[in-house]
Motif scaffolding. Sequence first.
Motif, PDB file in Angstrom:
ATOM      1  N   LEU A 218       0.737  -1.116   0.048  1.00 51.00           N
ATOM      2  CA  LEU A 218      -0.038   0.076   0.051  1.00 51.00           C
ATOM      3  C   LEU A 218       0.960   1.301   0.102  1.00 51.00           C
ATOM      4  N   TRP A 219       1.991   1.309   0.625  1.00 53.63           N
ATOM      5  CA  TRP A 219       2.918   2.272   0.690  1.00 53.63           C
ATOM      6  C   TRP A 219       3.444   2.516  -0.732  1.00 53.63           C
ATOM      7  N   GLY A 220       3.745   1.543  -1.441  1.00 53.70           N
ATOM      8  CA  GLY A 220       4.172   1.479  -2.743  1.00 53.70           C
ATOM      9  C   GLY A 220       3.196   2.029  -3.828  1.00 53.70           C
ATOM     10  N   LEU A 221       1.838   1.723  -3.481  1.00 51.43           N
ATOM     11  CA  LEU A 221       0.793   2.140  -4.383  1.00 51.43           C
ATOM     12  C   LEU A 221       0.622   3.679  -3.978  1.00 51.43           C
ATOM     13  N   SER A 222       0.663   4.165  -2.717  1.00 56.23           N
ATOM     14  CA  SER A 222       0.645   5.526  -2.554  1.00 56.23           C
ATOM     15  C   SER A 222       1.606   6.458  -2.972  1.00 56.23           C
ATOM     16  N   GLY A 223       2.934   5.895  -3.364  1.00 57.27           N
ATOM     17  CA  GLY A 223       3.768   6.863  -4.130  1.00 57.27           C
ATOM     18  C   GLY A 223       3.229   6.898  -5.532  1.00 57.27           C
ATOM     19  N   ILE A 224       2.784   5.703  -6.161  1.00 62.45           N
ATOM     20  CA  ILE A 224       2.230   5.968  -7.524  1.00 62.45           C
ATOM     21  C   ILE A 224       0.855   6.888  -7.472  1.00 62.45           C
ATOM     22  N   CYS A 225       0.355   6.823  -6.724  1.00 65.71           N
ATOM     23  CA  CYS A 225      -0.912   7.839  -6.434  1.00 65.71           C
ATOM     24  C   CYS A 225      -0.586   9.122  -6.570  1.00 65.71           C
ATOM     25  N   ALA A 226       0.639   9.432  -5.694  1.00 64.20           N
ATOM     26  CA  ALA A 226       1.140  10.680  -5.645  1.00 64.20           C
ATOM     27  C   ALA A 226       1.803  11.219  -6.969  1.00 64.20           C
ATOM     28  N   GLN A 227       2.414  10.347  -7.836  1.00 65.84           N
ATOM     29  CA  GLN A 227       3.130  10.722  -9.006  1.00 65.84           C
ATOM     30  C   GLN A 227       1.744  11.058 -10.006  1.00 65.84           C
ATOM     31  N   PHE A 228       0.771  10.490 -10.024  1.00 65.60           N
ATOM     32  CA  PHE A 228      -0.299  10.635 -10.797  1.00 65.60           C
ATOM     33  C   PHE A 228      -0.731  12.082 -10.407  1.00 65.60           C
ATOM     34  N   LEU A 229      -1.171  12.565  -9.231  1.00 67.51           N
ATOM     35  CA  LEU A 229      -1.464  13.890  -8.865  1.00 67.51           C
ATOM     36  C   LEU A 229      -0.460  14.659  -9.271  1.00 67.51           C
ATOM     37  N   PHE A 230       0.724  14.662  -9.250  1.00 68.14           N
ATOM     38  CA  PHE A 230       1.763  15.504  -9.488  1.00 68.14           C
ATOM     39  C   PHE A 230       1.762  15.892 -11.182  1.00 68.14           C
ATOM     40  N   GLN A 231       1.852  14.596 -11.622  1.00 66.73           N
ATOM     41  CA  GLN A 231       2.236  14.699 -13.195  1.00 66.73           C
ATOM     42  C   GLN A 231       0.840  14.737 -14.127  1.00 66.73           C
ATOM     43  N   GLN A 232      -0.140  14.211 -13.600  1.00 71.55           N
ATOM     44  CA  GLN A 232      -1.411  13.945 -14.445  1.00 71.55           C
ATOM     45  C   GLN A 232      -2.257  15.453 -14.045  1.00 71.55           C
ATOM     46  N   LYS A 233      -2.171  15.571 -12.798  1.00 71.97           N
ATOM     47  CA  LYS A 233      -3.166  16.653 -12.288  1.00 71.97           C
ATOM     48  C   LYS A 233      -2.707  17.599 -11.747  1.00 71.97           C
ATOM     49  N   ASN A 234      -1.392  18.056 -11.854  1.00 75.28           N
ATOM     50  CA  ASN A 234      -0.507  19.416 -11.679  1.00 75.28           C
ATOM     51  C   ASN A 234      -0.971  19.843 -10.338  1.00 75.28           C
TER      52      ASN A 234
END
Length: 320
Positions: free
Chosen positions: A34-50
């Motif tokens: 889940l911590w690994g998935l959390s990082g992926i979610c953060a990357q999505f928010l930064f790079q896809q949703k700015n």
Amino acid sequence: MDSNTTVQQNNLTNIKSNNNTIKGTLFALIAGTLWGLSGICAQFLFQQKNLTPEWVVCIRLISSGIILLTVAYIKEKNEIFKVFKSKKHVKDLVLFGILGMFGVQYTYFVAIKYSNAATATVIQYLGPAIILIYQSLRNKSLPSFIELFALILSILGVFVLVTHMDISNLVISNQALFWALGAAFALAYYTVKPGNLLNNFSNICVTGWGMLIGGVVFSFIKPVFDISGTFDIYTIAVIVAVIIFGTVIPFSIYVMSTKMIGPTKTSLFSTIEPVSSALFSIFLLNLSFGFMDFLGTAMIIAMVIILSVGKKEYTKSIES
């Protein structure tokens, strides 16, 4: 008491112990995943949703802190406020919240922004090696041969990961490397700083207050209502996932795991985090992860495992 009764009780004890081992192992693996998935979610928010790392960290810490303290209050009642009765405990808690809890979250998320979740997670796992160096300097003693081997392995792992064996060209940007190494140092501080607090108060209480304090203090710099980026249903869903599935649930089951199988085994099984982060990056974000990336990751994970198996008291408090 006859022999049959004794045998039955021993069998029940063994069954209970085996069940706890299985549950504890699963909890540690799930927490790391889940911590690994959390990082992926953060990357999505930064790079896809700015969205900015500052805002995401702030809302994550405040929300998670409130949830954890609510759970702690249900279990401990007014005991959760005893931490504020001592000036030393308050000082330690504030430092832990700002430099530890906020520091490790912020540096990690900025590293993700400039690179990707997999790379940031792997380099952050240099934290145990940094703790080893700190303890050696503090105790004025040289590391053992196996610890020195693990330290060299971790350095080589980072070298392979960021250069792909070509020293003339970094695979990741200077900013990404700087913030990822910062996350490793912050992780080391986050690990050793709350030692005295954890000797007197529960994990969930210390972590909850640390999160809330770190988030509230930083909200004066980056208010939670100062929102930028694309805000839609997907953004909200991912933010909720970061808070609930990336913070509250994994922390809670990680603590349960340490009680069932001990901190050493729990830390070993939780090293699935960089592996899960890499796999999620490949399958969800189409990240290209080559042989050198896998090799560097494997070397750093090997360092964590070696230090975990034969570790000293790395969680010893700075203040003790």
